[in-house]
Write a protein that holds these residues in place. Sequence first.
Motif, mmCIF file in Angstrom:
data_model
loop_
_atom_site.group_PDB
_atom_site.id
_atom_site.type_symbol
_atom_site.label_atom_id
_atom_site.label_comp_id
_atom_site.label_asym_id
_atom_site.label_seq_id
_atom_site.Cartn_x
_atom_site.Cartn_y
_atom_site.Cartn_z
ATOM 1 N N CYS A 9 0.852 -1.184 0.000
ATOM 2 C CA CYS A 9 0.000 0.000 0.000
ATOM 3 C C CYS A 9 0.889 1.235 0.000
ATOM 4 O O CYS A 9 1.831 1.328 0.781
ATOM 5 N N THR A 11 0.346 4.126 1.040
ATOM 6 C CA THR A 11 0.241 4.958 2.236
ATOM 7 C C THR A 11 0.797 4.277 3.480
ATOM 8 O O THR A 11 1.648 4.825 4.164
ATOM 9 N N CYS A 12 0.336 3.058 3.760
ATOM 10 C CA CYS A 12 0.708 2.458 5.046
ATOM 11 C C CYS A 12 1.728 1.335 4.923
ATOM 12 O O CYS A 12 2.325 0.948 5.912
ATOM 13 N N ARG A 44 -8.077 -0.248 6.640
ATOM 14 C CA ARG A 44 -7.846 1.185 6.392
ATOM 15 C C ARG A 44 -8.282 1.572 4.982
ATOM 16 O O ARG A 44 -8.185 0.781 4.056
ATOM 17 N N TYR A 45 -8.723 2.815 4.835
ATOM 18 C CA TYR A 45 -9.210 3.201 3.511
ATOM 19 C C TYR A 45 -8.088 3.397 2.509
ATOM 20 O O TYR A 45 -8.330 3.396 1.308
ATOM 21 N N CYS A 46 -6.842 3.541 2.989
ATOM 22 C CA CYS A 46 -5.727 3.654 2.034
ATOM 23 C C CYS A 46 -5.578 2.357 1.243
ATOM 24 O O CYS A 46 -5.537 2.355 0.005
ATOM 25 N N CYS A 47 -5.550 1.230 1.971
ATOM 26 C CA CYS A 47 -5.394 -0.077 1.318
ATOM 27 C C CYS A 47 -6.618 -0.382 0.452
ATOM 28 O O CYS A 47 -6.495 -0.900 -0.661
ATOM 29 N N ARG A 48 -7.796 -0.071 0.989
ATOM 30 C CA ARG A 48 -9.035 -0.382 0.262
ATOM 31 C C ARG A 48 -9.088 0.366 -1.062
ATOM 32 O O ARG A 48 -9.467 -0.194 -2.091
ATOM 33 N N SER A 49 -8.656 1.624 -1.034
ATOM 34 C CA SER A 49 -8.707 2.402 -2.277
ATOM 35 C C SER A 49 -7.715 1.865 -3.302
ATOM 36 O O SER A 49 -7.948 1.930 -4.507
ATOM 37 N N MET A 50 -6.592 1.316 -2.820
ATOM 38 C CA MET A 50 -5.608 0.750 -3.750
ATOM 39 C C MET A 50 -6.229 -0.396 -4.545
ATOM 40 O O MET A 50 -6.072 -0.488 -5.751
#
Lengths: 66, 261
Positions: A9, A11-12, A44-50
């Motif tokens: 990801c 982001t994270c 987390r929404y960072c991973c989900r958006s990826m």
Amino acid sequence: MSHLRAIRCFTCGKLLGDKYEEFGRRVAKGESPERVLNDLGLKRYCCRSMLLTSVDFTGEIAKFKR
Amino acid sequence: MELEIRKLVGDEMEFVLSGANPAFANALRRAMLREVPIMAIDEVEFLVNDSAMYDEILAHQLALVPLRTPDGYLLRDECGCKEGSCPRCSVSLTLKREGPATVLSGDLKSSDNEVVPVSGSIPLVRLDEGQRLEFTAIARLGFGREHAKWQPGIVAYKYVPTFELDERACDACGACVKRCPRNILELSDGKLKVVDVEKCIMCNACVEACPREAIRIGHHEDKFIFRIESTGALPSEQILLKALDALEGKCKEFIKQVKKL
């Protein structure tokens, strides 16, 4: 440059590389993306958006020379 | 100081640290992120690469594949071998494939069967008909402070929220219940109740929604909820233990310096 999907990801840093295939397969079968993301343990929404937004171009690009 | 382990499942761990202060909690968090050595691919020598992906990009992909890290390997500096990589401080991973194929992390052949990718199904590159790929990669120990590929996982903590209600002021109008984004408030028997205060994200939406100023959101000063999410390189409890070792080492070194004065 060939554009394969990101391994982690952006982001994270969570490992996503091994999750695209299952996500794509199950969503194509008609499951709701929300449920598949939850099953994959992506909170987390960072991973989900990826997973929701990245596109794999490798097939189109592989035929060209570097 | 007290430690209560709430959850320890697979690569995830959650614990509550109480009797500490923010400085200590943050030192612990940073030690876990930066000071725990794990294995990651650090050098790649390409023999053949006919794929559409540049060597550098592929090397970068490889570095991000998390590798299981057993005990016993030395840091490059500790080892001090002339070549910069020997079996005591490094592992070599080789790969040889010919297209058409999608090269997966599971295709990597490691010189140590304990140092392998945490998942064998990470796609690295796609090879077309007739394209070949052959390389040798060297993995070694490193620290998160140097590169994110050596970060053993994701570590974060949050304060334990507190919810104070002035019961004389509250008329159970329910405005806060509707506004709470985490849905942790409810009305039962004409009284406002908090279902799970730890789920609160301290956004203060309920405070703003309340027409009678009956709610106050705060947090405990000495209580922290930690979450460790390992990449799989190390078990999450090992991340905590090794971070503590690193902190201990730093303190000992500091004492040594002070005693010299």
